[in-house]
Write a protein that holds these residues in place. Structure first.
Motif, PDB file in Angstrom:
ATOM      1  N   PRO A 183      -2.851 -73.117 -96.543  1.00 42.35           N
ATOM      2  CA  PRO A 183      -3.858 -72.430 -97.144  1.00 42.35           C
ATOM      3  C   PRO A 183      -4.383 -71.008 -96.435  1.00 42.35           C
ATOM      4  O   PRO A 183      -4.926 -70.232 -96.976  1.00 42.35           O
ATOM      5  N   TYR A 234       3.669 -66.067 -91.657  1.00 46.45           N
ATOM      6  CA  TYR A 234       3.455 -64.759 -92.114  1.00 46.45           C
ATOM      7  C   TYR A 234       2.194 -64.339 -91.880  1.00 46.45           C
ATOM      8  O   TYR A 234       1.274 -64.916 -92.013  1.00 46.45           O
ATOM      9  N   TYR A 254      -0.204 -67.291 -92.749  1.00 43.58           N
ATOM     10  CA  TYR A 254       0.006 -68.184 -93.525  1.00 43.58           C
ATOM     11  C   TYR A 254       1.406 -69.203 -92.912  1.00 43.58           C
ATOM     12  O   TYR A 254       2.281 -68.295 -92.483  1.00 43.58           O
ATOM     13  N   LEU A 299       6.924 -61.488 -92.354  1.00 47.28           N
ATOM     14  CA  LEU A 299       7.572 -62.311 -91.896  1.00 47.28           C
ATOM     15  C   LEU A 299       7.474 -62.441 -90.150  1.00 47.28           C
ATOM     16  O   LEU A 299       8.027 -61.308 -89.668  1.00 47.28           O
ATOM     17  N   GLN A 319      -0.515 -61.329 -92.910  1.00 45.84           N
ATOM     18  CA  GLN A 319      -0.951 -60.536 -94.212  1.00 45.84           C
ATOM     19  C   GLN A 319      -2.347 -59.895 -94.073  1.00 45.84           C
ATOM     20  O   GLN A 319      -3.318 -60.556 -93.536  1.00 45.84           O
ATOM     21  N   LYS A 350      -2.158 -55.945 -98.441  1.00 45.42           N
ATOM     22  CA  LYS A 350      -0.643 -55.732 -98.073  1.00 45.42           C
ATOM     23  C   LYS A 350      -0.005 -56.869 -98.290  1.00 45.42           C
ATOM     24  O   LYS A 350      -0.499 -57.911 -98.548  1.00 45.42           O
ATOM     25  N   ALA A 351       1.463 -56.630 -98.537  1.00 43.38           N
ATOM     26  CA  ALA A 351       2.095 -57.782 -98.657  1.00 43.38           C
ATOM     27  C   ALA A 351       2.300 -58.539 -97.419  1.00 43.38           C
ATOM     28  O   ALA A 351       2.204 -57.870 -96.095  1.00 43.38           O
ATOM     29  N   PRO A 352       2.886 -59.914 -97.370  1.00 44.82           N
ATOM     30  CA  PRO A 352       3.084 -60.521 -96.218  1.00 44.82           C
ATOM     31  C   PRO A 352       4.076 -59.858 -95.218  1.00 44.82           C
ATOM     32  O   PRO A 352       4.884 -59.328 -95.928  1.00 44.82           O
TER      33      PRO A 352
END
Lengths: 110, 120
Positions: free
Chosen positions: A103, A38, A89, A48, A40, A44-46
């Motif tokens: 992490p 992901y 991530y 895919l 990010q 903002k939102a992650p």
């Protein structure tokens, strides 16, 4: 404490390629092909970028690619661009706790 | 427009409860697994819970097991998270996310997040 390990930061110049590693165990990354990545951006939102180790969702640039060897998965960004600067991530299905995120790795475009 | 919209966040005292909702528009949730993911201030992503497409199975992170309950109402195209016995460490942005399958795989559609702050 994440069950997966990623480098805290990776940097590269525009046009270069960088690779982010994600190391787990045979109980997660190494045991299943359910590794996702992901992106990010701050606030903002992650998003895919890769699923099932190496599959790209529709609309994601082919500059992003994923792979896996043993217990380590990798995300490679080729032709690095300024817009790629973000946190990345990895995640994996895990037999012990079902789903786990790494992490995170901060990618800096120099 | 395809989107997930979370609501229900806010400031709550430790030990109290809060219910989050995630409403879908422009897409149907019923064929897909649905998740809650949270992100504490300045921290990384933490998976919280998943519910199978038909609600038949639910799984939770150890950190919320026994306190949080995930449910869905496919007739309302809405996902929920009931959060009980809240702790300071539950303070985070809570995202709902759609799985690409009916169970668990990658998460392809995310909401914008709703902020939960647990503080006295």
């Amino acid at each position: 404490q994440s069950a997966l390990t990623q480098p805290a930061s990776v940097s590269g110049s525009p046009g270069q390629s960088i690779t982010i590693s994600c190391t787990g165990t045979s109980s997660d990354v190494g045991g299943y092909n359910y590794v996702s990545w992901y992106q990010q951006h701050p606030g903002k939102a992650p998003k895919l970028m890769i699923f099932e180790v190496s599959n790209r969702p529709s609309g994601v640039s082919n500059r992003f690619s994923g792979s896996k060897s043993g217990d380590t998965a990798s995300l490679t960004i080729s032709g690095l661009q300024a817009e790629d600067e973000a946190d990345y991530y990895c995640s994996s299905y895990a037999s012990s706790n079902l789903y786990v995120f790494g992490p995170g790795t901060k990618v800096t475009v120099l | 427009q395809v989107q997930l919209v979370e609501s229900g966040g806010g400031v709550v005292q430790p030990g109290r409860s809060l219910r989050l909702s995630c409403a879908a528009s422009g897409l149907t949730l019923s064929p897909y697994g649905m998740h809650w993911v949270r992100q504490a201030p300045g921290k990384g992503l933490e998976w919280v819970a998943v519910i199978w497409y038909n609600g038949s199975k639910k799984y939770y992170a150890d950190s919320v097991k026994g306190r949080f309950i995930i449910t869905r109402d496919n007739s309302k195209n809405t996902l929920y998270l009931q959060m009980n016995s809240l702790r300071a460490e539950d303070t985070a942005v809570y995202y709902c996310a759609r799985d690409i399958t009916s169970t668990i795989d990658g998460f392809d559609i995310w909401g914008q997040g709703t902020v939960v702050t647990v503080s006295s």
